[in-house]
Design an enzyme around this catalytic site. Structure first.
Site, short mmCIF file in Angstrom:
data_model
loop_
_atom_site.label_atom_id
_atom_site.label_comp_id
_atom_site.label_asym_id
_atom_site.label_seq_id
_atom_site.Cartn_x
_atom_site.Cartn_y
_atom_site.Cartn_z
CB THR A 1 -8.93 -20.44 -14.89
OG1 THR A 1 -7.72 -19.86 -15.40
CG2 THR A 1 -8.84 -21.95 -15.07
CG PHE B 1 -10.93 -24.40 -11.89
CD1 PHE B 1 -9.72 -25.00 -11.56
CD2 PHE B 1 -10.99 -23.01 -11.93
CE1 PHE B 1 -8.59 -24.22 -11.29
CE2 PHE B 1 -9.87 -22.24 -11.67
CZ PHE B 1 -8.67 -22.84 -11.36
#
Length: 297
Positions: A191, A193
């Site tokens: 992921t 961020f």
């Protein structure tokens, strides 16, 4: 803040109290303690004070109100794509992206018992990243506000026929047993961020670093509008690493794009590309320029 399940409230209150003493040192995140966003925040800034917020919107509001110096927000996943609503929340927040952070995501199936389980609760992103695992076992995925919050909810329920998909840390925090580890469907599940603050970085701070610039633009409702917009970067030798479209309003006539490019304003080629883009579109809005955390390509 009181929307968290009871097993999480003591931790939330403790972290909030610490952050209130030194708000500029606080980093807000969406989710209960033990969530992926919590762990990403601590990876990025180990000395920061974590401030758990019930939602991403609450985390952004914490920065805007001065309750936190910055916020750690997930925007996209290698396996499941865009994090819902982020492309609307970031521009509306009025905050600036000042950094990015990539984190390998590993999920665990956790519960009060060993199963069998009728359902597993988690954030929609985590459910999507573990879809094959759940489907093969006949477990229904049910949405929750966040991963660690789902673990706290399962702990509070007292039920042994439901589970949560969350980071291993959440099991330790909320007294759950890890039934199975690494339930994500892809071994390289990652992921991205972004870190947001009230003030944009001074470009002087990026001297010598490979910079990224994130912005949104709205194309004109005419033939070849996107072709003309993208040509601004091609002719100026600017590498675009991300482009996503979404609709503005209900007319379906105003298409906006969320984009990342390599480079920073102040560089002649970037300035030329953005100037041309402003001419070819209905508007351009910069969301931030920051150091590249991972080489693209």
């Amino acid at each position: 803040m009181r929307q968290f399940a009871k097993p999480a409230l003591a931790l939330v209150d403790s972290m909030r109290a610490a952050a209130a003493i030194k708000p500029l040192q606080a980093i807000a995140f969406g989710g209960a303690p033990g969530s992926n966003s919590h762990q990403a925040a601590m990876q990025f800034a180990p000395d920061a004070l974590p401030l758990p917020c019930f939602s991403f919107e609450d985390a952004l509001e914490a920065v805007d109100s001065g309750a936190a110096g910055c916020a750690m927000i997930p925007i996209e996943n290698s396996q499941h794509g865009r994090v819902a609503d982020i492309h609307f929340l970031l521009p509306e927040s009025g905050l600036a992206i000042v950094a990015e952070h990539f984190m390998r995501i590993t999920h665990c199936l956790m519960a009060l018992g060993d199963g069998p389980f009728e359902a597993a609760y988690s954030h929609p992103q985590a459910l999507g990243q573990s879809h094959r695992f759940l489907s093969e076992r006949g477990i229904v995925g049910l949405s929750h506000a966040d991963t660690a919050g789902a673990a706290a909810f399962v702990a509070e329920s007292g039920k042994t026929n439901i589970a949560a998909i969350a980071p291993a840390l959440a099991a330790n925090l909320y007294g759950l047993e890890i039934v199975e580890r690494e339930v994500e469907d892809a071994h390289d599940n990652t992921t991205r961020f972004v870190v947001l603050a009230k003030d944009a970085l001074d470009l002087v701070e990026l001297a010598g670093a490979q910079a990224m610039t994130t912005f949104i633009f709205e194309v004109k409702n005419i033939p070849a509008a996107l072709y003309k917009a993208l040509g601004c970067f091609a002719t100026n030798g600017v590498n675009m690493t991300k482009l996503e479209s979404y609709q503005k309003g209900a007319s379906f006539a105003a298409t906006q794009f969320f984009a990342d490019i390599e480079g920073a304003p102040g560089e002649p080629r970037v300035d030329a590309a953005l100037d041309e883009l402003a001419f070819q579109t209905n508007g351009v809005r910069l969301l931030g320029t920051y150091a590249q955390a991972r080489k693209r390509g």
